[in-house]
Design a protein around this motif. Sequence first.
Motif, PDB file in Angstrom:
ATOM      1  N   THR A   1       1.200  -0.798  -0.409  1.00  0.00           N
ATOM      2  CA  THR A   1      -0.324  -0.426   0.663  1.00  0.00           C
ATOM      3  C   THR A   1       1.546   1.342  -0.005  1.00  0.00           C
ATOM      4  N   VAL A   2       0.615   2.330  -0.922  1.00  0.00           N
ATOM      5  CA  VAL A   2       1.990   3.306  -1.189  1.00  0.00           C
ATOM      6  C   VAL A   2       1.034   4.446  -1.170  1.00  0.00           C
ATOM      7  N   ASP A   3       1.238   5.579  -0.777  1.00  0.00           N
ATOM      8  CA  ASP A   3       1.268   6.538  -1.045  1.00  0.00           C
ATOM      9  C   ASP A   3       0.941   6.780  -2.631  1.00  0.00           C
ATOM     10  N   LEU A   4      -0.547   7.892  -2.866  1.00  0.00           N
ATOM     11  CA  LEU A   4      -0.422   8.066  -4.426  1.00  0.00           C
ATOM     12  C   LEU A   4      -1.022   9.771  -4.571  1.00  0.00           C
ATOM     13  N   TYR A   5      -0.438  10.246  -3.885  1.00  0.00           N
ATOM     14  CA  TYR A   5      -1.924  12.004  -3.277  1.00  0.00           C
ATOM     15  C   TYR A   5      -0.296  12.582  -4.118  1.00  0.00           C
ATOM     16  N   LEU A   6      -0.134  13.243  -5.123  1.00  0.00           N
ATOM     17  CA  LEU A   6       0.782  14.107  -6.451  1.00  0.00           C
ATOM     18  C   LEU A   6       1.043  14.724  -5.713  1.00  0.00           C
ATOM     19  N   HIS A   7       1.235  16.049  -4.821  1.00  0.00           N
ATOM     20  CA  HIS A   7       1.519  17.004  -4.336  1.00  0.00           C
ATOM     21  C   HIS A   7       2.095  16.839  -3.091  1.00  0.00           C
ATOM     22  N   ALA A   8       2.341  15.785  -2.273  1.00  0.00           N
ATOM     23  CA  ALA A   8       2.614  15.425  -0.314  1.00  0.00           C
ATOM     24  C   ALA A   8       2.648  14.550  -0.143  1.00  0.00           C
ATOM     25  N   ASN A   9       3.257  13.640   0.751  1.00  0.00           N
ATOM     26  CA  ASN A   9       2.658  11.944   1.485  1.00  0.00           C
ATOM     27  C   ASN A   9       1.707  13.266   2.537  1.00  0.00           C
ATOM     28  N   THR A  10       0.459  13.181   2.024  1.00  0.00           N
ATOM     29  CA  THR A  10      -0.541  12.504   3.717  1.00  0.00           C
ATOM     30  C   THR A  10      -0.788  10.943   4.100  1.00  0.00           C
ATOM     31  N   SER A  11      -1.022  10.375   4.385  1.00  0.00           N
ATOM     32  CA  SER A  11      -0.860   9.590   4.251  1.00  0.00           C
ATOM     33  C   SER A  11      -0.854   9.055   5.801  1.00  0.00           C
ATOM     34  N   ASP A  12       0.822   9.945   6.116  1.00  0.00           N
ATOM     35  CA  ASP A  12       0.919   9.491   7.340  1.00  0.00           C
ATOM     36  C   ASP A  12       0.344  10.079   8.477  1.00  0.00           C
ATOM     37  N   GLY A  13      -0.030  11.105   8.032  1.00  0.00           N
ATOM     38  CA  GLY A  13      -0.475  12.289   9.036  1.00  0.00           C
ATOM     39  C   GLY A  13      -1.227  13.686   8.446  1.00  0.00           C
ATOM     40  N   PRO A  14      -1.617  14.494   9.197  1.00  0.00           N
ATOM     41  CA  PRO A  14      -1.948  15.785   8.408  1.00  0.00           C
ATOM     42  C   PRO A  14      -0.457  16.547   8.223  1.00  0.00           C
ATOM     43  N   PRO A  15      -0.752  17.097   6.923  1.00  0.00           N
ATOM     44  CA  PRO A  15       0.569  17.943   6.606  1.00  0.00           C
ATOM     45  C   PRO A  15       0.485  18.449   7.878  1.00  0.00           C
ATOM     46  N   ALA A  16       1.981  19.539   7.439  1.00  0.00           N
ATOM     47  CA  ALA A  16       2.489  20.827   8.345  1.00  0.00           C
ATOM     48  C   ALA A  16       1.468  22.157   7.853  1.00  0.00           C
ATOM     49  N   ASP A  17       1.580  22.136   6.355  1.00  0.00           N
ATOM     50  CA  ASP A  17       0.806  23.064   6.082  1.00  0.00           C
ATOM     51  C   ASP A  17      -0.513  22.546   4.639  1.00  0.00           C
ATOM     52  N   SER A  18      -1.474  22.762   4.965  1.00  0.00           N
ATOM     53  CA  SER A  18      -2.473  22.097   3.767  1.00  0.00           C
ATOM     54  C   SER A  18      -2.412  22.787   2.908  1.00  0.00           C
ATOM     55  N   ALA A  19      -1.999  24.169   2.611  1.00  0.00           N
ATOM     56  CA  ALA A  19      -1.395  25.058   1.458  1.00  0.00           C
ATOM     57  C   ALA A  19      -0.754  24.116   0.089  1.00  0.00           C
ATOM     58  N   ALA A  20       0.136  23.224   0.554  1.00  0.00           N
ATOM     59  CA  ALA A  20       1.137  22.771   0.555  1.00  0.00           C
ATOM     60  C   ALA A  20       0.187  21.890  -0.921  1.00  0.00           C
ATOM     61  N   THR A  21      -1.114  20.893   0.265  1.00  0.00           N
ATOM     62  CA  THR A  21      -1.108  20.084  -0.913  1.00  0.00           C
ATOM     63  C   THR A  21      -1.810  20.595  -2.312  1.00  0.00           C
ATOM     64  N   TYR A  22      -1.886  21.513  -2.841  1.00  0.00           N
ATOM     65  CA  TYR A  22      -2.442  22.623  -3.717  1.00  0.00           C
ATOM     66  C   TYR A  22      -1.493  23.762  -4.822  1.00  0.00           C
ATOM     67  N   PRO A  23      -1.039  23.108  -5.067  1.00  0.00           N
ATOM     68  CA  PRO A  23       0.412  23.553  -5.215  1.00  0.00           C
ATOM     69  C   PRO A  23       0.401  24.589  -6.240  1.00  0.00           C
ATOM     70  N   THR A  24      -0.941  24.835  -7.062  1.00  0.00           N
ATOM     71  CA  THR A  24      -1.133  26.616  -8.019  1.00  0.00           C
ATOM     72  C   THR A  24      -2.856  26.140  -7.709  1.00  0.00           C
ATOM     73  N   THR A  25      -3.474  27.382  -8.110  1.00  0.00           N
ATOM     74  CA  THR A  25      -4.572  27.686  -7.898  1.00  0.00           C
ATOM     75  C   THR A  25      -5.748  27.140  -8.475  1.00  0.00           C
ATOM     76  N   ARG A  26      -4.609  26.566  -9.821  1.00  0.00           N
ATOM     77  CA  ARG A  26      -5.603  25.581 -10.995  1.00  0.00           C
ATOM     78  C   ARG A  26      -5.713  24.151 -10.105  1.00  0.00           C
ATOM     79  N   TRP A  27      -4.483  23.557 -10.033  1.00  0.00           N
ATOM     80  CA  TRP A  27      -4.816  22.134  -9.068  1.00  0.00           C
ATOM     81  C   TRP A  27      -5.909  22.388  -7.560  1.00  0.00           C
ATOM     82  N   ARG A  28      -5.671  23.720  -7.138  1.00  0.00           N
ATOM     83  CA  ARG A  28      -7.033  24.000  -5.704  1.00  0.00           C
ATOM     84  C   ARG A  28      -8.374  23.730  -6.505  1.00  0.00           C
TER      85      ARG A  28
END
Length: 490
Positions: free
Chosen positions: A397-424
């Motif tokens: 079982t692996v992490d498949l989110y493109l922009h950050a590894n979020t499977s191990d716990g909450p990200p330090a900054d959720s904004a980092a999981t949305y790299p651009t406005t268009r991705w968000r």
Amino acid sequence: MVPGRDTALLPSARAALRRRLGIDARALAAFRIAVGSLLVVDLLYRSRNLGVFYTDGGVLPRAASAELYPTLSALSIHGLSGAAWLQWLLFAVGGTLAVLLTVGYRTRITAAGSWVLLASLQFRNYVVLNGGDTVLLVALFLALFLPLGERWSLDAVADRREGRPRSRVAGFASAALLSQVTLIYATNAVFKLRSDAWTNGTAVRYVFAVDRFTVRFGDLLAEVPALLVAVNWTWLAMLVASPLLVVATGRARTALVAAFGTAHLGMWLTMDLGLFPHAMVACLLLFVPPSVWDRTERAVAPVERSLRARVGNSPFVHSGPLLPLGVRDVAARLAPAVTATVLVVGLLWQGVAVGYVAAPAETPVDPAEHSWKLFAPHPPTADGWFVVTGGLSSGATVDLYLHANTSDGPPADSAATYPTTRWRKYLTEVRRDPLVRRYFADYLCRWGEDRYGERVETVDIEYVTESVRFEGPTPTERRRLGRYRCPVVD
């Protein structure tokens, strides 16, 4: 009634309208330069994700776009092929036209071409757009009916006509363009006045508490609640006063334009809103009165004289029209009717959106769903991030989110999981729309296989919502959005 007095009032009223609904030719030139530059920058930023957003190998193949937006996708030139080569070619053509628009070469043709390619690009992937894209598309369309190349352009340098160029342009086109800009603010004011959060001063605090929107100095500003409350009230007051952009003249209008321009600069410095603040500043240039442009013109006069001396006689700079005279005559006759229609429809559309005008029966599109709400009436009260895991053929079982590894716990900054406005914007639709989510999962199947070097069997998509609390702990809720077997789309 005194006939003589009534007759005298007509020219006075006409002059007052012309002063308020007309646009200085130099303001049109500044707008042209700003819009052309924005188009170039926008294409450069979009090109970083060209394969992901605009090819059949990306997150939204043409089949998905056609299913989501059958009418719009059918109008897209970019949708003629799902291959990357066509997108790169059209990006290059669009960028060339945008540069030519900026310098004012064959302005009407390059403006029309720029608008066609901008509309085509937006229709190819509608789910990555935000309000700034709409502002740019509508403003450029209305500007097609105005003399964008009259001043500060290569067309003006090559123009050999006798007499001075027009100093001001007034008509249905200028009125439609100025009114559309003002309606963005005024409509948003109506929605915000119906909001408890905006009328009690807490809305801006909520917006800045959501990490996915804050950038640059936004995190610092979020630490000063009293300042955010002041920003809330100031912005709301400015929106309520926005009709004065049309009503006011002279120094009062200059002050209003400066205030709104400063506000949009502040938005860019603190929030990730895509093209919106930049597009609005470009449109605000149209309201700048002649006194400001007089000083600007004196400053740029040496540059203009030097340009005329260098390129005025160049064989590459032509002032002759490309279109036949008959075509130009037909276009000139149709332009007032088209712009008058846009003016009336624009006013009615926003009137329906805010509930002041009754919508016709069986309206195919709800104006309230396509209006200028902009964090109103309800500002965001929750943040969040995706958790995506994949099951490989090996059983891992692996992490498949493109922009950050979020499977191990909450990200330090959720904004980092949305790299651009268009991705968000796209990922917002992934949460909302099952069809968009299916194609996203299908893309992750292929992306994961390339990343891990073995077949991805399953994709699990979850979303964690973190409620905004100004005091105390922030509760989270994990929601399962679906499990998909690869390939998801045959």
